[in-house]
Design a protein around this motif. Sequence first.
Motif, mmCIF file in Angstrom:
data_model
loop_
_atom_site.group_PDB
_atom_site.id
_atom_site.type_symbol
_atom_site.label_atom_id
_atom_site.label_comp_id
_atom_site.label_asym_id
_atom_site.label_seq_id
_atom_site.Cartn_x
_atom_site.Cartn_y
_atom_site.Cartn_z
ATOM 1 N N ALA A 1 41.026 44.245 42.072
ATOM 2 C CA ALA A 1 41.806 44.371 43.301
ATOM 3 C C ALA A 1 42.929 45.389 43.158
ATOM 4 N N LYS A 2 43.255 46.039 44.253
ATOM 5 C CA LYS A 2 44.376 46.979 44.260
ATOM 6 C C LYS A 2 45.691 46.254 44.046
ATOM 7 N N ARG A 3 45.727 44.969 44.356
ATOM 8 C CA ARG A 3 46.958 44.202 44.273
ATOM 9 C C ARG A 3 47.251 43.695 42.866
ATOM 10 N N VAL A 4 46.459 44.081 41.876
ATOM 11 C CA VAL A 4 46.681 43.638 40.503
ATOM 12 C C VAL A 4 47.398 44.749 39.749
ATOM 13 N N HIS A 5 48.605 44.448 39.290
ATOM 14 C CA HIS A 5 49.396 45.406 38.525
ATOM 15 C C HIS A 5 48.915 45.436 37.078
ATOM 16 N N MET B 1 37.707 37.241 33.947
ATOM 17 C CA MET B 1 39.006 36.924 34.549
ATOM 18 C C MET B 1 39.466 38.019 35.502
ATOM 19 N N ASP B 2 39.131 39.282 35.199
ATOM 20 C CA ASP B 2 39.461 40.371 36.119
ATOM 21 C C ASP B 2 38.871 40.087 37.498
ATOM 22 N N LEU B 3 37.627 39.644 37.531
ATOM 23 C CA LEU B 3 36.956 39.360 38.799
ATOM 24 C C LEU B 3 37.597 38.171 39.508
ATOM 25 N N VAL B 4 37.902 37.128 38.752
ATOM 26 C CA VAL B 4 38.518 35.925 39.321
ATOM 27 C C VAL B 4 39.888 36.254 39.897
ATOM 28 N N VAL B 5 40.733 36.879 39.104
ATOM 29 C CA VAL B 5 42.093 37.190 39.567
ATOM 30 C C VAL B 5 42.048 38.217 40.692
ATOM 31 N N ALA C 1 52.701 26.730 35.916
ATOM 32 C CA ALA C 1 51.331 26.382 35.542
ATOM 33 C C ALA C 1 50.865 27.373 34.490
ATOM 34 N N HIS C 2 49.931 26.940 33.675
ATOM 35 C CA HIS C 2 49.378 27.834 32.658
ATOM 36 C C HIS C 2 47.991 27.352 32.269
ATOM 37 N N GLY C 3 47.255 28.228 31.630
ATOM 38 C CA GLY C 3 45.921 27.870 31.179
ATOM 39 C C GLY C 3 45.373 28.926 30.250
ATOM 40 N N ALA C 4 44.264 28.596 29.627
ATOM 41 C CA ALA C 4 43.626 29.524 28.697
ATOM 42 C C ALA C 4 42.122 29.453 28.878
ATOM 43 N N GLY C 5 41.489 30.560 28.592
ATOM 44 C CA GLY C 5 40.045 30.637 28.706
ATOM 45 C C GLY C 5 39.627 31.046 30.105
ATOM 46 N N PRO C 6 38.373 31.425 30.242
ATOM 47 C CA PRO C 6 37.884 31.839 31.556
ATOM 48 C C PRO C 6 37.917 30.665 32.540
ATOM 49 N N GLU D 1 38.615 27.170 40.765
ATOM 50 C CA GLU D 1 39.603 26.512 39.904
ATOM 51 C C GLU D 1 40.954 27.219 39.983
ATOM 52 N N MET D 2 40.935 28.542 40.028
ATOM 53 C CA MET D 2 42.188 29.292 40.108
ATOM 54 C C MET D 2 42.862 29.051 41.454
#
Length: 112
Positions: free
Chosen positions: A2-6, A43-47, A93-98, A103-104
Motif C-alpha cells: 500500500a502507498k500508505r505504508v511508510h 505481512m506486507d500483504l496483510v498490513v 497491542a503486539h504480536g509476532a509471526g505471520p 486477525e489483524m
Amino acid sequence: MAKRVHRPREDAEFDFILRTSAVPVLAYFTGTWPKAVEPCREMDLVVGAVADDCTDRLTAVRTDITRCPAATERYQITGAPSYVLLKEGEVVAHGAGPTTVAEMRELLDGHL
C-alpha cells in the motif's frame, strides 16, 4: 504494498513518523535473513490491505530490524515478522509471526 505504508531508512525517521502521526501507528518489523523473508512478505500483504482500509485512522510503518536497531530494541522485538500497535506513543497491542488480514483487523478494531 500500500502507498500508505511508510518505510523508514533509519531510527530517526521512524521516530519522526511516530511523533507526527495524529492516528495510531502499526509498526511491523521485518528481517532480510532467509527464514524471515517469506513470512515478512506475507505481512506486507496483510498490513497493506489493512492500511488501505484504514487510511484515515492508521499509520502503518514497515520497519527493517537492521535499519532501525534502536526501535527494535525499544519494543523488545526478537524476531520477524513482529508488530506493535502504538496509540499516543504507548504500546496497546503486539504480536509476532505471520497473521491474517482478518486477525489483524480484529486486533485493530478495539483501538481505532
